[in-house]
Enzyme design. Sequence first.
Site, PDB file in Angstrom:
ATOM      1  N   HIS A   1       2.931  10.557 -50.661  1.00 41.17           N
ATOM      2  CA  HIS A   1       2.889   9.591 -49.705  1.00 41.17           C
ATOM      3  C   HIS A   1       1.840   8.628 -48.941  1.00 41.17           C
ATOM      4  O   HIS A   1       0.726   9.511 -48.830  1.00 41.17           O
ATOM      5  CB  HIS A   1       3.823  10.059 -48.652  1.00 41.17           C
TER       6      HIS A   1
ATOM      7  N   SER B   1      12.070   9.033 -49.179  1.00 41.07           N
ATOM      8  CA  SER B   1      11.191   9.373 -48.477  1.00 41.07           C
ATOM      9  C   SER B   1      10.277   8.561 -47.879  1.00 41.07           C
ATOM     10  O   SER B   1       9.445   8.679 -47.059  1.00 41.07           O
ATOM     11  CB  SER B   1      10.468  10.717 -48.867  1.00 41.07           C
TER      12      SER B   1
ATOM     13  N   ASP C   1      -0.417  12.664 -48.014  1.00 44.37           N
ATOM     14  CA  ASP C   1       0.140  14.031 -48.664  1.00 44.37           C
ATOM     15  C   ASP C   1       0.301  13.794 -50.212  1.00 44.37           C
ATOM     16  O   ASP C   1      -0.192  12.918 -50.640  1.00 44.37           O
ATOM     17  CB  ASP C   1       1.389  14.816 -47.839  1.00 44.37           C
TER      18      ASP C   1
END
Length: 367
Positions: free
Chosen positions: A330, A37, A327
Site C-alpha cells: 500500500h 484495502s 507497507d
Amino acid sequence: MASSLGFRVAVFAALFLAMENVVIGVQGRAFFVFGDSLVDNGNNNFLATSARADSPPYGIDYPTHRPTGRFSNGLNIPDIISEKLGSEPLMPYLNPALSGRKLLVGANFASAGVGVLNDTGVQFVNIIRIPQQLDYFAQYQQRVSAIQGAKRTKKLVNDALVLITLGGNDFVNNYYLVPFSARSRQYPLPQYVTYVISEYKKVLRRLYNLGARRVIVTGTGPLGCVPAELAQHSRAGECATELQHAASLYNPQLVEMIKEINSEIGSDIFIGANTNQMHLDFINSPAAFGFVSSQVACCGQGPYNGVGLCTPLSNLCSNRDEYAFWDPFHPSERANRLIVDQIMNGSPDYMHPMNLSTILALDSNNL
C-alpha cells in the site's frame, strides 16, 4: 398572548428548519466508497478476518496516531478526497456510530481483500464482497429515507460522488496467488482479464441502477512493482514481469469498458482514473517527487521490506514522507496525496473523460 406564543413557536420552527438546511448545505455532496484495502477505512475491524490493519504501527501518522483499519501510515485516498470536498472523513458502514445525520455525509463500504470476482480473497474468509457492498448501499438508502424521505434521499445519492477501487486483488489474491491457481488453469491470462472486465461492467451497471451518477473508477497500480512482488521476483529491483503484463492488459480494457458503458447510458457517469500511470510516475522517478525509495516499503521485513505484514516487530522508517510505499502493498499517505492531486487536476492521460475539479465545477450549479 397565545397568538404571540404561537408566532414565536412558528419562528423557532422556521429557524430550526433553516439551520437544518444549512447543516446539509455545509456537508455539500455526499461521498460513497466501494472497493478493497486501498480504500477501506475500517470496515474489516468489525469482521473476523485476517485482512486487517488495526494494530500499530498502522495509523502512526493519523491525527490520533492510532491504527484505524486504514492500510496506511495516515490518511488514505478517500480521506484526502474528503478533504478536497471540504467534508469530514467517511465512516466505515459497519461502524455502529454511523447513524442519524452522520449518514448524510456518506459512507465507506470498502473491505480489504475483495475483488471484482467473488472467489477473490477467499483466504481472508470473512470480507465484504462487492455484491454485499452494493447490498449495504441499498440498505443505506433505506436508512436515510427513514430520516429525510425517499425523494431527498434519491437526490442525495444522485448528486453524490462515488469512488470504486477494484481489480488488483483479482490478480494478486486470485490468479497469481499460488502457482497453477484454479483461475489460471481455467483461463489463459488474456481471457481472464476479459472475464474480470465483463464482471466489473455488471458491478458498475448495478451501481448505476442504485442511483450513482458520478463515479470515479480507478485502475490497478503497477502490480509487479510493489515491494511484496519485488521481494518474491526481483533480482535487481526490476518489476515482476507477469504481474506487470496483467496490469498492462487490464487497465486499457477497463478504460474501454468505461467508454462503452457511458455510451450505452448516454452520459459520462463513470470516470476512469489512470492510477497505474500515477504510481509509475513516482516509481520511475522517485527523487523528482521527494522520495528516497519507491521500492523499499517503510514498514516490513526481508528484501525490500516486502515480506509478510507490517507489525510492531517490523523494520520501520523514521520519515514516512520519504517512502512511496508504506507497507508491502500500500502507498504511503504522501503517495496517496500525489495520487489525489492527479485525480483532482490530472490531464486526460490520467483522468478520462475529465478530472475531479472539472466534475465539481460542472456539478456546482446542480447541487
